[in-house]
Motif scaffolding. Structure first.
Motif, PDB file in Angstrom:
ATOM      1  N   SER A   1      18.248  60.733  42.368  1.00 28.62           N
ATOM      2  CA  SER A   1      17.494  59.570  42.688  1.00 28.62           C
ATOM      3  C   SER A   1      18.105  58.620  41.372  1.00 28.62           C
ATOM      4  O   SER A   1      18.473  57.592  41.530  1.00 28.62           O
ATOM      5  CB  SER A   1      16.143  59.582  42.600  1.00 28.62           C
ATOM      6  OG  SER A   1      15.708  60.302  43.933  1.00 28.62           O
TER       7      SER A   1
ATOM      8  N   ARG B   1      14.135  53.086  45.953  1.00 27.56           N
ATOM      9  CA  ARG B   1      13.855  51.668  46.682  1.00 27.56           C
ATOM     10  C   ARG B   1      12.948  51.034  45.627  1.00 27.56           C
ATOM     11  O   ARG B   1      13.185  49.554  45.613  1.00 27.56           O
ATOM     12  CB  ARG B   1      12.806  52.255  47.918  1.00 27.56           C
ATOM     13  CG  ARG B   1      13.572  52.775  48.993  1.00 27.56           C
ATOM     14  CD  ARG B   1      12.887  53.034  50.058  1.00 27.56           C
ATOM     15  NE  ARG B   1      12.282  51.848  50.817  1.00 27.56           N
ATOM     16  CZ  ARG B   1      12.953  51.348  51.759  1.00 27.56           C
ATOM     17  NH1 ARG B   1      14.177  51.335  52.287  1.00 27.56           N
ATOM     18  NH2 ARG B   1      12.467  50.212  52.240  1.00 27.56           N
ATOM     19  N   SER B   2      12.102  51.575  44.822  1.00 29.83           N
ATOM     20  CA  SER B   2      11.181  50.863  43.657  1.00 29.83           C
ATOM     21  C   SER B   2      12.086  50.318  42.681  1.00 29.83           C
ATOM     22  O   SER B   2      12.152  49.017  42.464  1.00 29.83           O
ATOM     23  CB  SER B   2      10.102  51.986  43.226  1.00 29.83           C
ATOM     24  OG  SER B   2       9.602  51.152  42.198  1.00 29.83           O
ATOM     25  N   ALA B   3      13.314  51.047  42.287  1.00 28.54           N
ATOM     26  CA  ALA B   3      14.081  50.425  41.347  1.00 28.54           C
ATOM     27  C   ALA B   3      14.743  49.517  41.950  1.00 28.54           C
ATOM     28  O   ALA B   3      15.321  48.201  41.134  1.00 28.54           O
ATOM     29  CB  ALA B   3      15.087  51.633  40.927  1.00 28.54           C
TER      30      ALA B   3
ATOM     31  N   SER C   1      -1.041  43.246  46.573  1.00 32.08           N
ATOM     32  CA  SER C   1      -0.959  42.347  45.530  1.00 32.08           C
ATOM     33  C   SER C   1      -1.604  41.183  45.677  1.00 32.08           C
ATOM     34  O   SER C   1      -2.063  40.542  46.831  1.00 32.08           O
ATOM     35  CB  SER C   1       0.720  42.190  45.238  1.00 32.08           C
ATOM     36  OG  SER C   1       1.107  41.412  46.542  1.00 32.08           O
TER      37      SER C   1
ATOM     38  N   TYR D   1      14.554  48.473  32.145  1.00 30.76           N
ATOM     39  CA  TYR D   1      13.550  48.809  33.236  1.00 30.76           C
ATOM     40  C   TYR D   1      12.856  50.107  32.905  1.00 30.76           C
ATOM     41  O   TYR D   1      13.511  51.111  32.180  1.00 30.76           O
ATOM     42  CB  TYR D   1      14.512  49.014  34.498  1.00 30.76           C
ATOM     43  CG  TYR D   1      15.282  47.742  34.730  1.00 30.76           C
ATOM     44  CD1 TYR D   1      14.528  46.939  35.782  1.00 30.76           C
ATOM     45  CD2 TYR D   1      16.307  47.607  34.536  1.00 30.76           C
ATOM     46  CE1 TYR D   1      15.285  45.764  36.178  1.00 30.76           C
ATOM     47  CE2 TYR D   1      17.229  46.590  35.042  1.00 30.76           C
ATOM     48  CZ  TYR D   1      16.433  45.333  35.806  1.00 30.76           C
ATOM     49  OH  TYR D   1      17.177  44.301  36.068  1.00 30.76           O
TER      50      TYR D   1
ATOM     51  N   PRO E   1      11.778  57.267  47.112  1.00 28.43           N
ATOM     52  CA  PRO E   1      10.743  56.357  46.672  1.00 28.43           C
ATOM     53  C   PRO E   1      11.229  55.388  45.391  1.00 28.43           C
ATOM     54  O   PRO E   1      11.102  54.480  45.159  1.00 28.43           O
ATOM     55  CB  PRO E   1       9.524  57.198  46.813  1.00 28.43           C
ATOM     56  CG  PRO E   1       9.820  58.323  47.713  1.00 28.43           C
ATOM     57  CD  PRO E   1      11.147  58.358  47.909  1.00 28.43           C
ATOM     58  N   LEU E   2      11.685  56.489  44.463  1.00 26.07           N
ATOM     59  CA  LEU E   2      11.982  55.976  43.337  1.00 26.07           C
ATOM     60  C   LEU E   2      13.222  55.161  43.205  1.00 26.07           C
ATOM     61  O   LEU E   2      13.143  54.071  42.590  1.00 26.07           O
ATOM     62  CB  LEU E   2      12.468  57.271  42.399  1.00 26.07           C
ATOM     63  CG  LEU E   2      12.900  56.879  40.709  1.00 26.07           C
ATOM     64  CD1 LEU E   2      11.419  56.339  39.996  1.00 26.07           C
ATOM     65  CD2 LEU E   2      13.203  58.213  39.906  1.00 26.07           C
TER      66      LEU E   2
ATOM     67  N   ALA F   1      14.125  47.284  44.049  1.00 26.48           N
ATOM     68  CA  ALA F   1      13.039  46.095  44.363  1.00 26.48           C
ATOM     69  C   ALA F   1      12.973  45.400  42.906  1.00 26.48           C
ATOM     70  O   ALA F   1      12.964  44.211  43.072  1.00 26.48           O
ATOM     71  CB  ALA F   1      11.616  46.647  44.725  1.00 26.48           C
ATOM     72  N   GLN F   2      12.985  46.398  41.785  1.00 20.92           N
ATOM     73  CA  GLN F   2      12.915  45.627  40.687  1.00 20.92           C
ATOM     74  C   GLN F   2      14.388  44.812  40.115  1.00 20.92           C
ATOM     75  O   GLN F   2      14.367  43.748  39.503  1.00 20.92           O
ATOM     76  CB  GLN F   2      12.718  46.679  39.299  1.00 20.92           C
ATOM     77  CG  GLN F   2      11.386  47.265  39.391  1.00 20.92           C
ATOM     78  CD  GLN F   2      10.902  48.288  38.626  1.00 20.92           C
ATOM     79  OE1 GLN F   2      10.987  48.016  37.387  1.00 20.92           O
ATOM     80  NE2 GLN F   2      10.882  49.238  39.051  1.00 20.92           N
TER      81      GLN F   2
ATOM     82  N   ILE G   1      13.002  45.673  51.547  1.00 20.62           N
ATOM     83  CA  ILE G   1      12.604  45.499  50.017  1.00 20.62           C
ATOM     84  C   ILE G   1      12.464  44.516  49.440  1.00 20.62           C
ATOM     85  O   ILE G   1      11.815  44.152  48.571  1.00 20.62           O
ATOM     86  CB  ILE G   1      13.551  46.652  49.479  1.00 20.62           C
ATOM     87  CG1 ILE G   1      13.635  47.821  50.070  1.00 20.62           C
ATOM     88  CG2 ILE G   1      13.439  46.671  47.797  1.00 20.62           C
ATOM     89  CD1 ILE G   1      14.852  48.766  49.398  1.00 20.62           C
TER      90      ILE G   1
END
Length: 738
Positions: free
Chosen positions: A663, A618-620, A135, A639, A615-616, A622-623, A591
Motif C-alpha cells: 500500500s 484510497r485515503s491517501a 462530515s 502527509y 483502504p490506505l 483523497a488527500q 473518491i
C-alpha cells in the motif's frame, strides 16, 4: 488524368458518406450521436420493487417475507420518522412541482426511493451505519445519496447548536433533521443525476455536431496519413518483438509502447546498453536522454497509455496487441492503433488478432503487411503429472498460481519440504522487486519460481518447465476456467530461447501439473485452435468527452457523463468495437468527484490514476486530490502516512504486513504519477525517491525472510486445496447448466 480521377473518387466518396450518414441516422444505428435526443434518458432503477417503478405517489417501503430483516422493518421509531419525512418531501418537492417538470421531479423521487431501498436491502447495512462518520460539509450539503440511510441514523452525531445553525431555527427535532437531509438529497439527485440525463440542451457552439459513433474518425490527423501497419504475429518466444525493435532502432523518431512499466524500463535499459539514445516515459517516471545541446533523444520507450497521439513519428511499436480486447485497459491499444501518427506502426502479438486488425485497417485505409513467425524452440505437454508432488520439483521449474495468498503459501511449503530456494512474482509486487526476483531465478541463485500469470508478459525468465497448479482463476466476479489463450501465453514461457543460441542449443520447454484433471485441461488448451478476437475495446479521448460535456447542464459530474456515453456506445451496432469497462474509473472518481474546486478535465485525468483498491491507498489519494483542489504545494513527507515503518527494524516484525508495504509503495508511486501531471503541487522528488527505495528494499527482504503467510488468515493451504477449488468450480457450473 490521374489527378482528375482522384478528385472524382474523392467527390464520390464524399457523396456516398453523406447518403450513408442520412440512411443510418434514419435507421438509428451507427450515427447515434448526431441527434442530441440520445441525451434524454431515464435514470436506472435497480432496487425499487417492479410494481413501484411508475408510482410517484408511493411513500412507505415494502418488503416481501423473503427479504432480510432491516432497520426499517424492526425499528418502529425509524420507520415512522422516515415515512413522515418522506411524505413531507413528496408534498413539497413532487406534488408542488413546477408545470412541465413533473416527469423530471417524479424520476428524482423514484431515484431517491431506489437509493433507500438498496441500502435497506444491504445485508451489511448495520456495519455501514456503525462505521459511517458524517462530515459537517455533508451535513450541510449532502452529495452522496448512496449513504443517505446511515446519514439519517447518525443525525444526532452533531449537537443541537450545529443543527440550529443549519436549520436556522431553535426548534430542532429528529423529524426536521430527517426532512432537511432527505430534501437536500432529493435536490442533489434532481439537479445532478436526473436533469443531466433527461434535459436536452440547445446548440450553443456547434458542440452538438460531435459524433463519436465511429472510433476510426476520432483521429483526423492519423486519417490524413498513409500509414504502413506491419504485423509481427506468432506464439510466445518467436522473436516478434525483437524484430520490431530492430526497425525502431533505425528510426530518427520512434516510440516503443509496452503493457507494463517494467517492460518499458527493460527496453530503455537495453537501448542504453547498446548505445542507442532513448527516453523513458511512463505514468510515474520520465527520463529525458539529453545531448550536449540539451535536445532529447528521438526514440522513447514507454507504456501504451502514454503514447503521444499528437506527435509525428517515423516508427511506433505496439507490443502485446492482443491486449486491445482487455475490458479495462484495451482502449489504450485500440486508440494507439487508430491514432498513432507514424509512417510505420509495428504491432506485435498473437495470431488471434489478425482478422480483427484486417477489418480495422480496411476502415482506416492504411497499408497492411503481415509477418508470421514460428516458435524458437520446442514445447511439450508432459504425459504425466508430477508423481511425488513438491518432491518432484527441479531447478528451473516455474509453478503458476493465481493469488498472492496461494503463491506465498507455495513458497513456504516448497522451501519447508525441499532444499530448493524459491523466488516469487505476483501483480502487486513493485516492478523493481519483480525484476530482482527474476534475476535471482535466472542466475540460478534461486532454484524455483512461483508466479501468477504476471509472467505471461514483460519478463525474460529462463524457465525449463511450467507447472500449473489449477485450471481456474478468479476474474473479479467468479471463478472461470482458463482460456486457451491464457494457457498458451503462460505455458509458452517454458524453454525460452536465448539470443546467441546455435541450432543445437534450441531449448526444449515442458508443461505439466500436480493434478490429472488440470493436466487434461491444459493439454486441451495448448492443442485448441486459435480463438480469434472479435472486437477491440474503445473509449473516447478526454478531448471528445470535453466536447460532449457542453451538451449537459453546468456542474454535471463526470460520472454522469461517462455513464451516459457508455450507455449509448453499448447500443452501437458496429461489431468491431466494444465499450470499455468503467468500473475502475468510476471507483476512482467516487473518491474526489464531490470536490468542486477540481475542474472537469482534471477529474477526467485523475480518474485514470493507478489507485489500488486498498483502504490506505484510497485515503491517501483523497488527500492528494484535496491538495489539487486547494492548489497547495506539498512534499510527500508532509502527509500523515505511516512512513515510520520504513525502518530496518520492521523487516523481521510480522505485525507490519506485506500488504502495508505494498500500500505504501502504491501511495509513493501515485505521488510520482501526480507529480508528472501537477509538478507545481507535488514537489520534493528526492524524499519520495528515497522512500520508494526503502519500501522496495523492505518488501524484498520480507519476501526473502518469510516465515509464515501473511495473507493466509484461515490456516495454511495444502496441495489438496487445488482439487477442492476445482471441485467447487465444477459443482457451481454443473448447477448453472442444470
Amino acid at each position: 488524368m490521374r489527378g482528375h480521377r482522384s478528385l472524382l473518387m474523392y467527390t464520390c466518396r464524399g457523396l456516398l458518406r453523406h447518403f450513408s450518414r442520412a440512411y443510418h441516422s434514419k435507421k438509428n444505428s451507427l450515427r447515434i450521436f448526431e441527434d442530441n435526443r440520445w441525451l434524454v434518458q431515464k435514470p436506472s432503477l435497480t432496487n425499487i420493487p417492479p410494481q413501484e417503478k411508475f408510482r410517484i405517489d408511493a411513500i412507505g417501503f415494502l418488503f416481501d417475507h423473503n427479504a432480510p430483516k432491516n432497520v426499517y422493518t424492526t425499528d418502529e421509531t425509524f420507520k415512522d420518522l422516515l415515512d413522515k419525512s418522506m411524505q413531507h418531501v413528496h408534498n413539497h418537492k413532487v406534488t408542488a412541482s413546477f408545470v412541465g417538470q413533473e416527469n423530471y421531479r417524479g424520476y428524482a423521487w423514484l431515484k431517491l426511493r431506489d437509493y433507500i431501498y438498496g441500502q435497506l436491502k444491504d445485508g451489511s447495512l448495520q456495519k455501514r451505519i456503525n462505521e459511517y462518520r458524517v462530515s459537517l460539509a455533508q451535513l450541510i450539503k449532502p452529495s452522496h445519496p448512496e449513504h443517505v440511510v446511515p446519514q439519517l441514523l447518525r443525525v444526532d452525531d452533531y449537537d443541537s447548536n450545529a443543527w440550529q445553525t443549519i436549520l436556522k431555527t431553535k426548534e430542532v427535532s429528529k423529524w426536521n433533521k430527517y426532512v432537511y437531509l432527505l430534501s437536500q438529497t432529493y435536490d442533489y439527485i434532481y439537479e445532478q443525476e436526473v436533469l443531466p440525463l433527461m434535459m436536452k440542451t440547445k446548440k450553443t457552439d456547434g458542440s452538438d455536431d460531435v459524433d463519436i459513433s465511429n472510433p476510426v474518425e476520432w483521429f483526423a490527423e492519423a486519417r490524413k496519413m498513409k500509414r504502413h501497419i506491419i504485423m509481427h504475429i506468432g506464439p510466445t518466444n518467436s522473436g516478434k518483438t525483437y524484430r520490431a525493435l530492430q526497425q525502431l532502432k533505425n528510426a530518427n523518431r520512434g516510440y516503443y509502447a509496452g503493457p507494463l512499466r517494467l517492460l518499458a524500463r527493460e527496453i530503455y535499459d537495453r537501448f542504453q546498453k547498446e548505445g542507442v539514445r532513448c527516453n523513458l516515459l511512463t505514468g510515474e517516471e520520465v527520463i529525458h536522454d539529453l545531448d550536449t545541446a540539451g535536445n532529447p533523444a528521438g526514440l522513447t520507450s514507454g507504456t501504451v497509455e502514454m503514447v503521444p497521439l499528437t506527435q509525428n513519428f517515423d516508427v511506433v511499436v505496439l507490443d502485446e496487441i492482443q491486449m486491445m480486447a482487455d475490458f479495462d485497459r484495451g482502449w489504450a491499444w485500440s486508440n494507439a492503433l487508430l491514432g498513432a501518427r507514424a509512417r510505420e506502426v509495428h504491432i506485435c502479438g498473437e495470431k488471434s488478432t489478425l482478422p480483427l486488425i484486417k477489418n480495422i485497417i480496411k476502415m482506416t485505409g492504411d497499408k497492411l503487411t503481415v509477418n508470421e513467425y514460428e516458435r524458437l524452440g520446442k514445447l511439450k505437454v508432459e504425459d504425466w503429472v508430477l508423481p511425488k508432488g513438491y518432491k518432484s520439483l527441479r531447478k528451473g521449474d516455474c509453478i503458476v498460481a493465481f493469488s498472492k495468498k496461494r503463491i506465498l503459501d507455495l513458497k513456504l511449503r516448497i522451501e519447508k519440504e525441499t532444499n530448493l530456494r524459491v523466488a516469487v512474482i505476483y501483480g502487486s509486487l513493485p516492478p523493481e522487486t519483480r525484476i530482482q526476483q527474476a534475476h535471482l531465478f535466472n542466475t540460478g541463485e534461486y532454484d524455483i519460481m512461483v508466479a501468477s500469470d504476471a509472467i505471461g508478459m514483460g519478463l525474460n525468465l529462463s524457465i525449463d518447465r511450467v507447472i500449473f497448479t489449477t485450471d481456474v482463476k478468479f476474474n473479479g466476479k467468479e471463478l472461470v476456467e482458463l482460456s486457451s489463450s491464457n494457457i498458451k501465453q503462460i505455458g509458452g514461457r517454458a524453454g525460452r530461447f536465448k539470443s546467441g543460441s546455435q541450432g543445437h542449443d534450441i531449448p526444449q520447454g515442458f508443461i505439466t501439473t500436480f493434478d490429472p484433471h488440470v493436466l487434461s485441461t491444459i493439454r486441451r488448451g495448448m492443442e485448441a485452435p486459435i480463438e480469434y478476437l472479435r472486437s477491440a475495446v474503445i473509449w473516447p479521448t478526454d478531448e471528445i468527452c470535453g466536447n460532449i460535456i457542453t451538451k449537459f447542464p453546468p456542474g454535471t459530474p463526470p460520472s454522469v457523463l461517462l455513464k451516459a456515453i457508455a450507455l449509448r456506445l453499448e447500443k452501437n451496432s458496429h461489431k468491431l468495437f466494444t465499450m470499455s469497462d468503467l468500473k475502475n474509473k468510476l471507483n476512482v472518481l467516487a473518491i474526489f468527484e464531490h470536490m468542486d474546486d477540481i475542474t472537469f478535465f482534471d477529474k477526467l485525468r485523475l480518474s485514470n490514476a493507478p489507485v489500488k483498491d486498498l483502504p490506505l491507498v484510497r485515503s491517501a489519494f483523497a488527500q492528494f486530490c484535496d491538495t489539487i483542489a486547494k492548489g497547495q504545494t506539498r512534499g510527500l513527507l508532509s502527509y500523515p502516512f505511516p512512513f515510520e515503518v520504513l525502518d530496518y527494524k520492521c523487516i523481521t516484525d510480522e505485525k507490519f504486513s506485506l500488504e502495508l508495504y505494498e500500500s505504501l509503495y502504491n501511495i509513493i508511486m501515485l505521488y510520482f504519477w501526480l507529480g508528472n501531471r501537477y509538478p507545481s503541487y507535488f514537489i520534493d522528488y528526492e524524499s519520495a525517491t528515497d522512500l520508494r527505495y526503502f519500501c522496495e528494499l523492505i518488501i524484498f527482504e520480507k519476501l526473502d525472510r518469510l516465515k509464515k503467510n501473511p495473507y493466509n488468515k484461515g490456516g495454511s493451504q495444502s496441495l489438496g486445496s487445488t482439487y477442492k477449488q476445482r471441485s467447487r468450480f465444477l459443482n457451481q457450473h454443473t448447477k448453472k447448466r442444470s
